[in-house]
Design a protein around this motif. Sequence first.
Motif, mmCIF file in Angstrom:
data_model
loop_
_atom_site.group_PDB
_atom_site.id
_atom_site.type_symbol
_atom_site.label_atom_id
_atom_site.label_comp_id
_atom_site.label_asym_id
_atom_site.label_seq_id
_atom_site.Cartn_x
_atom_site.Cartn_y
_atom_site.Cartn_z
ATOM 1 N N PRO A 138 0.811 18.557 -10.173
ATOM 2 C CA PRO A 138 1.622 17.402 -9.690
ATOM 3 C C PRO A 138 2.489 17.706 -8.481
ATOM 4 O O PRO A 138 3.245 18.697 -8.475
ATOM 5 C CB PRO A 138 2.333 16.803 -10.912
ATOM 6 C CG PRO A 138 1.401 17.149 -12.042
ATOM 7 C CD PRO A 138 0.870 18.397 -11.565
ATOM 8 N N LEU A 139 2.422 16.897 -7.481
ATOM 9 C CA LEU A 139 3.250 17.083 -6.216
ATOM 10 C C LEU A 139 4.394 16.438 -6.299
ATOM 11 O O LEU A 139 4.503 15.443 -6.837
ATOM 12 C CB LEU A 139 2.687 16.563 -4.923
ATOM 13 C CG LEU A 139 1.189 17.192 -4.669
ATOM 14 C CD1 LEU A 139 0.492 16.236 -3.446
ATOM 15 C CD2 LEU A 139 1.138 18.583 -4.446
ATOM 16 N N VAL A 140 5.628 17.077 -6.147
ATOM 17 C CA VAL A 140 6.971 16.879 -6.378
ATOM 18 C C VAL A 140 7.615 16.834 -4.689
ATOM 19 O O VAL A 140 7.399 17.743 -4.129
ATOM 20 C CB VAL A 140 7.859 17.598 -7.372
ATOM 21 C CG1 VAL A 140 9.280 17.091 -7.206
ATOM 22 C CG2 VAL A 140 7.237 17.776 -8.496
ATOM 23 N N PHE A 141 8.334 15.688 -4.482
ATOM 24 C CA PHE A 141 8.787 15.405 -3.322
ATOM 25 C C PHE A 141 10.430 15.549 -3.286
ATOM 26 O O PHE A 141 10.989 14.608 -3.985
ATOM 27 C CB PHE A 141 8.578 14.482 -2.489
ATOM 28 C CG PHE A 141 6.956 14.101 -2.360
ATOM 29 C CD1 PHE A 141 6.549 14.770 -1.037
ATOM 30 C CD2 PHE A 141 6.123 13.814 -3.423
ATOM 31 C CE1 PHE A 141 4.915 14.625 -1.119
ATOM 32 C CE2 PHE A 141 4.863 13.657 -3.203
ATOM 33 C CZ PHE A 141 4.194 14.247 -2.023
ATOM 34 N N ASP A 156 0.832 -1.301 0.203
ATOM 35 C CA ASP A 156 0.086 0.011 0.149
ATOM 36 C C ASP A 156 0.984 1.268 0.019
ATOM 37 O O ASP A 156 0.283 2.427 -0.067
ATOM 38 C CB ASP A 156 -0.731 0.042 1.181
ATOM 39 C CG ASP A 156 -1.801 -1.046 1.047
ATOM 40 O OD1 ASP A 156 -2.436 -1.305 0.012
ATOM 41 O OD2 ASP A 156 -2.615 -1.497 2.457
ATOM 42 N N THR A 157 2.160 0.988 -0.147
ATOM 43 C CA THR A 157 3.024 2.201 -0.009
ATOM 44 C C THR A 157 3.527 2.565 -1.647
ATOM 45 O O THR A 157 4.071 1.681 -2.349
ATOM 46 C CB THR A 157 4.255 2.125 0.678
ATOM 47 O OG1 THR A 157 3.507 1.659 2.031
ATOM 48 C CG2 THR A 157 5.197 3.016 0.916
ATOM 49 N N ALA A 158 3.716 3.879 -1.869
ATOM 50 C CA ALA A 158 4.160 4.330 -2.938
ATOM 51 C C ALA A 158 5.567 4.629 -2.705
ATOM 52 O O ALA A 158 5.978 5.378 -1.971
ATOM 53 C CB ALA A 158 3.660 5.662 -3.761
ATOM 54 N N ILE A 159 6.337 3.903 -3.809
ATOM 55 C CA ILE A 159 8.005 4.251 -3.591
ATOM 56 C C ILE A 159 8.245 5.276 -4.677
ATOM 57 O O ILE A 159 8.047 4.890 -6.033
ATOM 58 C CB ILE A 159 8.707 3.163 -3.833
ATOM 59 C CG1 ILE A 159 8.401 1.951 -2.810
ATOM 60 C CG2 ILE A 159 10.348 3.316 -3.562
ATOM 61 C CD1 ILE A 159 8.333 2.284 -1.423
ATOM 62 N N LEU A 160 8.836 6.444 -4.620
ATOM 63 C CA LEU A 160 9.060 7.231 -5.600
ATOM 64 C C LEU A 160 10.387 7.651 -5.771
ATOM 65 O O LEU A 160 11.181 7.909 -4.601
ATOM 66 C CB LEU A 160 8.425 8.795 -5.445
ATOM 67 C CG LEU A 160 6.859 8.828 -5.650
ATOM 68 C CD1 LEU A 160 5.826 8.344 -4.471
ATOM 69 C CD2 LEU A 160 6.340 10.250 -5.894
ATOM 70 N N SER A 161 11.054 7.992 -6.852
ATOM 71 C CA SER A 161 12.679 8.432 -7.157
ATOM 72 C C SER A 161 12.597 9.945 -7.314
ATOM 73 O O SER A 161 11.332 10.529 -7.077
ATOM 74 C CB SER A 161 12.891 7.632 -8.546
ATOM 75 O OG SER A 161 12.291 8.244 -9.586
ATOM 76 N N GLN A 162 13.715 10.576 -7.435
ATOM 77 C CA GLN A 162 13.725 11.975 -7.544
ATOM 78 C C GLN A 162 13.017 12.509 -8.554
ATOM 79 O O GLN A 162 12.782 13.785 -8.686
ATOM 80 C CB GLN A 162 15.252 12.308 -7.659
ATOM 81 C CG GLN A 162 16.067 11.866 -8.789
ATOM 82 C CD GLN A 162 17.314 12.136 -8.801
ATOM 83 O OE1 GLN A 162 17.812 12.931 -7.668
ATOM 84 N NE2 GLN A 162 18.142 11.815 -9.700
ATOM 85 N N ASN A 163 12.743 11.989 -9.724
ATOM 86 C CA ASN A 163 12.121 12.468 -10.831
ATOM 87 C C ASN A 163 10.539 12.109 -10.978
ATOM 88 O O ASN A 163 9.960 12.279 -11.867
ATOM 89 C CB ASN A 163 12.858 12.033 -12.119
ATOM 90 C CG ASN A 163 12.670 10.561 -12.687
ATOM 91 O OD1 ASN A 163 12.248 9.808 -11.668
ATOM 92 N ND2 ASN A 163 13.068 10.192 -13.524
ATOM 93 N N ALA A 164 10.181 11.422 -10.005
ATOM 94 C CA ALA A 164 8.609 11.199 -9.843
ATOM 95 C C ALA A 164 7.857 12.151 -9.176
ATOM 96 O O ALA A 164 8.393 13.013 -8.523
ATOM 97 C CB ALA A 164 8.432 9.826 -9.039
ATOM 98 N N SER A 165 6.500 12.236 -9.519
ATOM 99 C CA SER A 165 5.646 13.169 -9.049
ATOM 100 C C SER A 165 4.170 12.317 -8.791
ATOM 101 O O SER A 165 4.178 11.143 -9.061
ATOM 102 C CB SER A 165 5.544 14.414 -9.704
ATOM 103 O OG SER A 165 5.176 14.070 -11.145
#
Length: 176
Positions: free
Chosen positions: A142-145, A103-112
């Motif tokens: 889009p949200l960027v982290f 249930d967890t989204a794993i995002l890289s630096q270029n993901a949003s």
Amino acid sequence: VTVEGGQHTLDGILYIANQSRLKIEATDTLAGVGEVRYQVDENPALIDSRPFALKGEVGMHQVQYFVGDKVQNQRKKTIQVFLDNIPPFTQSNLLGSAYWSGDTAILSQNASLSLSSTDLESQVKEIQYCINGKDCGVYQSPLVFAKEGSYLLTYFALDQVNNQESQKELAMVVDL
């Protein structure tokens, strides 16, 4: 007729929410207002000048109201009102290098992450969100982290008559 509470006019149709109240306002400077009656759809007419809520199923309803003065002059008007008690539906979408781990989204630096919402009745007013219980706002793009770590995104949408969907949560981990 005036509306107290959530309302929206779209393509000439008046949309109201369950909690909205219709108020029939009448004046007669010569004879004075006598009786105010209203009727919703095929229900019996009611004598009442207090604001009232439209009850029933989602969809179009006919409201007729009758106003009489003290010397028996009467006016009758009919309006169409769309009762909307269905909240919007919002979903999230991962963009770029990202994947799901349970249930967890794993995002890289270029993901949003984008949010989109639909409402088939009065239309979507806005999507609101919070990151980790703070940093709240109205969704625009889009949200960027930019920082590595764990995040909890909470979000929900409101429609034009202020029906609010249940808050949703999305757990994310940003791995830079």
